[in-house]
Design a protein around this motif. Structure first.
Motif, PDB file in Angstrom:
ATOM      1  N   ALA A   1      -7.426   2.749  -0.315  1.00 56.21           N
ATOM      2  CA  ALA A   1      -6.270   3.651  -0.298  1.00 56.21           C
ATOM      3  C   ALA A   1      -5.052   3.066   0.407  1.00 56.21           C
ATOM      4  N   ALA A   2      -5.181   1.855   0.968  1.00 55.75           N
ATOM      5  CA  ALA A   2      -4.056   1.279   1.714  1.00 55.75           C
ATOM      6  C   ALA A   2      -2.992   0.695   0.798  1.00 55.75           C
ATOM      7  N   SER A   3      -3.281   0.557  -0.480  1.00 52.16           N
ATOM      8  CA  SER A   3      -2.406  -0.226  -1.350  1.00 52.16           C
ATOM      9  C   SER A   3      -2.508   0.284  -2.790  1.00 52.16           C
ATOM     10  N   GLY A   4      -1.534  -0.037  -3.599  1.00 51.82           N
ATOM     11  CA  GLY A   4      -1.608   0.107  -5.050  1.00 51.82           C
ATOM     12  C   GLY A   4      -1.998   1.489  -5.564  1.00 51.82           C
ATOM     13  N   ILE A   5      -2.962   1.495  -6.489  1.00 51.77           N
ATOM     14  CA  ILE A   5      -3.376   2.739  -7.149  1.00 51.77           C
ATOM     15  C   ILE A   5      -3.973   3.718  -6.122  1.00 51.77           C
TER      16      ILE A   5
ATOM     17  N   GLY B   1      -4.914  -0.062 -17.648  1.00 51.84           N
ATOM     18  CA  GLY B   1      -4.462  -1.345 -18.166  1.00 51.84           C
ATOM     19  C   GLY B   1      -3.764  -2.080 -17.035  1.00 51.84           C
ATOM     20  N   ALA B   2      -3.057  -3.153 -17.359  1.00 47.22           N
ATOM     21  CA  ALA B   2      -2.358  -3.924 -16.326  1.00 47.22           C
ATOM     22  C   ALA B   2      -1.371  -3.013 -15.595  1.00 47.22           C
ATOM     23  N   THR B   3      -1.492  -2.987 -14.278  1.00 48.00           N
ATOM     24  CA  THR B   3      -0.723  -2.054 -13.447  1.00 48.00           C
ATOM     25  C   THR B   3      -0.039  -2.848 -12.341  1.00 48.00           C
ATOM     26  N   SER B   4       1.183  -2.453 -11.991  1.00 51.66           N
ATOM     27  CA  SER B   4       1.956  -3.176 -10.964  1.00 51.66           C
ATOM     28  C   SER B   4       1.425  -2.874  -9.573  1.00 51.66           C
ATOM     29  N   THR B   5       0.552  -3.749  -9.074  1.00 52.11           N
ATOM     30  CA  THR B   5      -0.001  -3.601  -7.717  1.00 52.11           C
ATOM     31  C   THR B   5      -0.174  -5.000  -7.129  1.00 52.11           C
ATOM     32  N   ALA B   6      -0.767  -5.051  -5.927  1.00 50.05           N
ATOM     33  CA  ALA B   6      -0.980  -6.342  -5.268  1.00 50.05           C
ATOM     34  C   ALA B   6      -1.853  -7.273  -6.117  1.00 50.05           C
ATOM     35  N   ILE B   7      -2.813  -6.696  -6.857  1.00 52.69           N
ATOM     36  CA  ILE B   7      -3.722  -7.526  -7.667  1.00 52.69           C
ATOM     37  C   ILE B   7      -2.949  -8.328  -8.709  1.00 52.69           C
TER      38      ILE B   7
ATOM     39  N   THR C   1      -9.836   5.392   2.887  1.00 49.36           N
ATOM     40  CA  THR C   1     -10.598   4.293   3.489  1.00 49.36           C
ATOM     41  C   THR C   1     -10.144   2.965   2.899  1.00 49.36           C
ATOM     42  N   ASP C   2     -10.325   1.901   3.670  1.00 48.46           N
ATOM     43  CA  ASP C   2      -9.924   0.556   3.219  1.00 48.46           C
ATOM     44  C   ASP C   2     -10.395  -0.452   4.254  1.00 48.46           C
ATOM     45  N   ILE C   3     -10.414  -1.731   3.871  1.00 47.16           N
ATOM     46  CA  ILE C   3     -10.634  -2.795   4.858  1.00 47.16           C
ATOM     47  C   ILE C   3      -9.322  -3.180   5.533  1.00 47.16           C
ATOM     48  N   GLN C   4      -8.183  -2.822   4.936  1.00 47.26           N
ATOM     49  CA  GLN C   4      -6.870  -3.120   5.528  1.00 47.26           C
ATOM     50  C   GLN C   4      -6.527  -2.006   6.526  1.00 47.26           C
TER      51      GLN C   4
ATOM     52  N   GLN D   1     -13.414   0.985   6.157  1.00 46.71           N
ATOM     53  CA  GLN D   1     -14.659   0.917   5.370  1.00 46.71           C
ATOM     54  C   GLN D   1     -14.671  -0.325   4.496  1.00 46.71           C
ATOM     55  N   ASP D   2     -15.769  -1.069   4.558  1.00 46.06           N
ATOM     56  CA  ASP D   2     -16.070  -2.048   3.509  1.00 46.06           C
ATOM     57  C   ASP D   2     -17.014  -1.328   2.556  1.00 46.06           C
ATOM     58  N   ILE D   3     -16.580  -1.125   1.318  1.00 43.02           N
ATOM     59  CA  ILE D   3     -17.367  -0.256   0.426  1.00 43.02           C
ATOM     60  C   ILE D   3     -18.702  -0.860   0.010  1.00 43.02           C
ATOM     61  N   GLY D   4     -18.909  -2.142   0.306  1.00 44.98           N
ATOM     62  CA  GLY D   4     -20.202  -2.748  -0.010  1.00 44.98           C
ATOM     63  C   GLY D   4     -21.276  -2.467   1.027  1.00 44.98           C
TER      64      GLY D   4
ATOM     65  N   ALA E   1     -12.391   1.953 -13.304  1.00 47.99           N
ATOM     66  CA  ALA E   1     -12.933   0.783 -14.014  1.00 47.99           C
ATOM     67  C   ALA E   1     -11.757  -0.095 -14.437  1.00 47.99           C
ATOM     68  N   SER E   2     -11.698  -0.501 -15.700  1.00 49.20           N
ATOM     69  CA  SER E   2     -10.660  -1.425 -16.161  1.00 49.20           C
ATOM     70  C   SER E   2     -10.817  -1.581 -17.668  1.00 49.20           C
ATOM     71  N   THR E   3      -9.765  -2.046 -18.331  1.00 46.84           N
ATOM     72  CA  THR E   3      -9.905  -2.378 -19.758  1.00 46.84           C
ATOM     73  C   THR E   3     -10.935  -3.504 -19.953  1.00 46.84           C
TER      74      THR E   3
HETATM   75  N1  LIG Z   1      -3.709  -3.492 -11.045  1.00 46.99           N
HETATM   76  C1  LIG Z   1      -4.307  -3.631 -12.230  1.00 46.99           C
HETATM   77  O1  LIG Z   1      -3.744  -4.227 -13.175  1.00 46.99           O
HETATM   78  C2  LIG Z   1      -5.672  -3.020 -12.453  1.00 46.99           C
HETATM   79  C3  LIG Z   1      -6.154  -2.966 -13.783  1.00 46.99           C
HETATM   80  C4  LIG Z   1      -7.414  -2.420 -14.004  1.00 46.99           C
HETATM   81  C5  LIG Z   1      -8.171  -1.940 -12.946  1.00 46.99           C
HETATM   82  N2  LIG Z   1      -7.668  -2.015 -11.673  1.00 46.99           N
HETATM   83  C6  LIG Z   1      -8.506  -1.500 -10.584  1.00 46.99           C
HETATM   84  O2  LIG Z   1      -7.775  -0.587  -9.816  1.00 46.99           O
HETATM   85  C7  LIG Z   1      -8.341  -0.519  -8.506  1.00 46.99           C
HETATM   86  C8  LIG Z   1      -7.226  -0.575  -7.472  1.00 46.99           C
HETATM   87  O3  LIG Z   1      -6.626  -1.861  -7.500  1.00 46.99           O
HETATM   88  P1  LIG Z   1      -5.056  -2.078  -7.319  1.00 46.99           P
HETATM   89  O4  LIG Z   1      -4.553  -2.639  -8.584  1.00 46.99           O
HETATM   90  O5  LIG Z   1      -4.431  -0.864  -6.751  1.00 46.99           O
HETATM   91  O6  LIG Z   1      -5.057  -3.307  -6.280  1.00 46.99           O
HETATM   92  P2  LIG Z   1      -4.664  -3.383  -4.737  1.00 46.99           P
HETATM   93  O7  LIG Z   1      -5.040  -4.758  -4.320  1.00 46.99           O
HETATM   94  O8  LIG Z   1      -3.264  -2.935  -4.535  1.00 46.99           O
HETATM   95  O9  LIG Z   1      -5.640  -2.324  -4.042  1.00 46.99           O
HETATM   96  C9  LIG Z   1      -7.014  -2.566  -3.856  1.00 46.99           C
HETATM   97  C10 LIG Z   1      -7.394  -2.053  -2.469  1.00 46.99           C
HETATM   98  O10 LIG Z   1      -8.811  -2.217  -2.318  1.00 46.99           O
HETATM   99  C11 LIG Z   1      -9.037  -2.663  -0.992  1.00 46.99           C
HETATM  100  N3  LIG Z   1     -10.316  -3.358  -0.891  1.00 46.99           N
HETATM  101  C12 LIG Z   1     -10.643  -4.586  -1.385  1.00 46.99           C
HETATM  102  N4  LIG Z   1     -11.919  -4.871  -1.052  1.00 46.99           N
HETATM  103  C13 LIG Z   1     -12.384  -3.811  -0.355  1.00 46.99           C
HETATM  104  C14 LIG Z   1     -13.623  -3.523   0.254  1.00 46.99           C
HETATM  105  N5  LIG Z   1     -14.647  -4.387   0.250  1.00 46.99           N
HETATM  106  N6  LIG Z   1     -13.789  -2.319   0.882  1.00 46.99           N
HETATM  107  C15 LIG Z   1     -12.768  -1.447   0.920  1.00 46.99           C
HETATM  108  N7  LIG Z   1     -11.561  -1.675   0.389  1.00 46.99           N
HETATM  109  C16 LIG Z   1     -11.382  -2.849  -0.247  1.00 46.99           C
HETATM  110  C17 LIG Z   1      -7.868  -3.601  -0.700  1.00 46.99           C
HETATM  111  O11 LIG Z   1      -7.700  -3.818   0.690  1.00 46.99           O
HETATM  112  C18 LIG Z   1      -6.717  -2.837  -1.339  1.00 46.99           C
HETATM  113  O12 LIG Z   1      -6.080  -1.962  -0.447  1.00 46.99           O
HETATM  114  C19 LIG Z   1      -9.335  -1.679  -8.417  1.00 46.99           C
HETATM  115  O13 LIG Z   1     -10.656  -1.187  -8.597  1.00 46.99           O
HETATM  116  C20 LIG Z   1      -8.938  -2.561  -9.582  1.00 46.99           C
HETATM  117  O14 LIG Z   1     -10.000  -3.341 -10.055  1.00 46.99           O
HETATM  118  C21 LIG Z   1      -6.439  -2.534 -11.407  1.00 46.99           C
END
Ligand SMILES: NC(=O)c1ccc[n+]([C@@H]2O[C@H](COP(=O)([O-])OP(=O)(O)OC[C@H]3O[C@@H](n4cnc5c(N)ncnc54)[C@H](O)[C@@H]3O)[C@@H](O)[C@H]2O)c1
Length: 252
Positions: A14-18, A186-192, A36-39, A57-60, A139-141
């Motif tokens: 939850a610290a970033s992106g989606i 699909g492809a989304t504007s985030t850190a990934i 929760t997040d590792i960041q 939280q490390d989700i693993g 999930a993801s495409t």
């Molecule tokens: N951005 C895309 O294009 C895209 C496309 C398809 C699916 N997704 C999925 O969307 C989800 C969110 O990704 P995003 O694009 O927002 O990227 P992001 O990098 O902005 O966010 C991912 C977050 O997950 C956290 N994280 C990573 N490993 C972790 C762990 N072990 N425990 C807890 N937190 C952890 C990171 O610190 C980060 O805050 C992911 O599951 C990603 O696979 C993203």
């Protein structure tokens, strides 16, 4: 707007992106959110800004999942929504991947969401008024079309899609009012995707006939809908938020 008043949610990654956009959206729709997040620094700062709770939280990690879910129940008395969102990319093909990165990738991308579902159901079953809740797995495409450059991510995300269906069917057959659906971004504007070179970004954007990336808040809106009581017959489904990337025949 979805009506989430009185609902309690956990959002991972939850610290970033989606995940960050989803947290904002769920709160603006009335939910109380445990992020929760590792960041830790970024997570705590956002939680403070939004009025959420942040837990590292490390989700693993299986033990940590139990602690996160129990702490949420202790603080709020219930759990209504789990958004299994945290993720990362591994970027290794079948010829490049080593066992350590494969196992670590699957641990975060597939085992983590499974542990989240398992722990959430345990607590959602105890909700006042009977077992109820909504689990949304991101999930993801790549659950439908393979990335040759990332065998771990592709394999895990197709697993997350089917995990969601298995959980949905189990809960329905047990008579729990607990739904489970997969979101397919699909492809989304985030850190990934931020580190992609411009020429790669252009190619990836063009996989959608809209010729652009999705925005995190566009995913958050779909997640809020699935989290709400507006779709009680939606369980075990894939919700595509991909700008029709999976709808178009290759070459058109
Ligand atoms: N951005 C895309 O294009 C895209 C496309 C398809 C699916 N997704 C999925 O969307 C989800 C969110 O990704 P995003 O694009 O927002 O990227 P992001 O990098 O902005 O966010 C991912 C977050 O997950 C956290 N994280 C990573 N490993 C972790 C762990 N072990 N425990 C807890 N937190 C952890 C990171 O610190 C980060 O805050 C992911 O599951 C990603 O696979 C993203």
């Amino acid at each position: 707007m979805a009506d989430l008043k009185g609902k309690v949610a956990i959002v991972t990654g939850a610290a970033s992106g989606i995940g960050a956009a989803t947290t904002k959206r769920l709160i603006s729709d009335g939910a109380q959110v445990v992020m929760t997040d590792i960041q830790v620094d970024a997570g705590q700062a956002l939680a403070q800004e939004l009025g959420a709770t942040f837990l590292e939280q490390d989700i693993g990690n299986a033990e940590r999942w139990a602690e996160i879910v129990d702490a949420t129940k202790d603080q709020h008395g219930r759990l209504d929504i789990l958004v299994n969102n945290a993720g990362l990319v591994v970027r290794k093909s079948i010829e490049e991947v080593d066992l350590e990165s494969w196992n670590r990738g699957l641990n975060i991308l597939l085992t983590g969401p499974m542990l989240g579902c398992q722990n959430a159901i345990r607590v959602m079953k105890q909700n006042p008024g009977g077992p109820c809740g909504s689990i949304i797995n991101v999930a993801s495409t790549t659950a439908f079309t393979a990335l040759p450059t990332d065998v771990t991510y592709t394999s895990a995300k197709s697993g997350v899609r089917m995990l969601s269906k298995s959980v949905a069917v189990h809960c329905a057959q047990q008579g729990y009012n607990i739904r489970c659906n997969a979101i397919i971004p699909g492809a989304t504007s985030t850190a990934i995707t931020a580190t992609m070179p411009d020429e790669v970004r252009a190619v990836v954007a063009a996989t959608s006939p809209l010729n652009r990336f999705g925005e995190p808040q566009e995913l958050a809106a779909a997640i809020a809908f699935l989290a709400s009581d507006d779709c009680p017959f939606m369980t075990g489904s894939d919700m595509l938020v991909d700008g029709a990337a999976l709808a178009i025949h290759p070459g058109f």
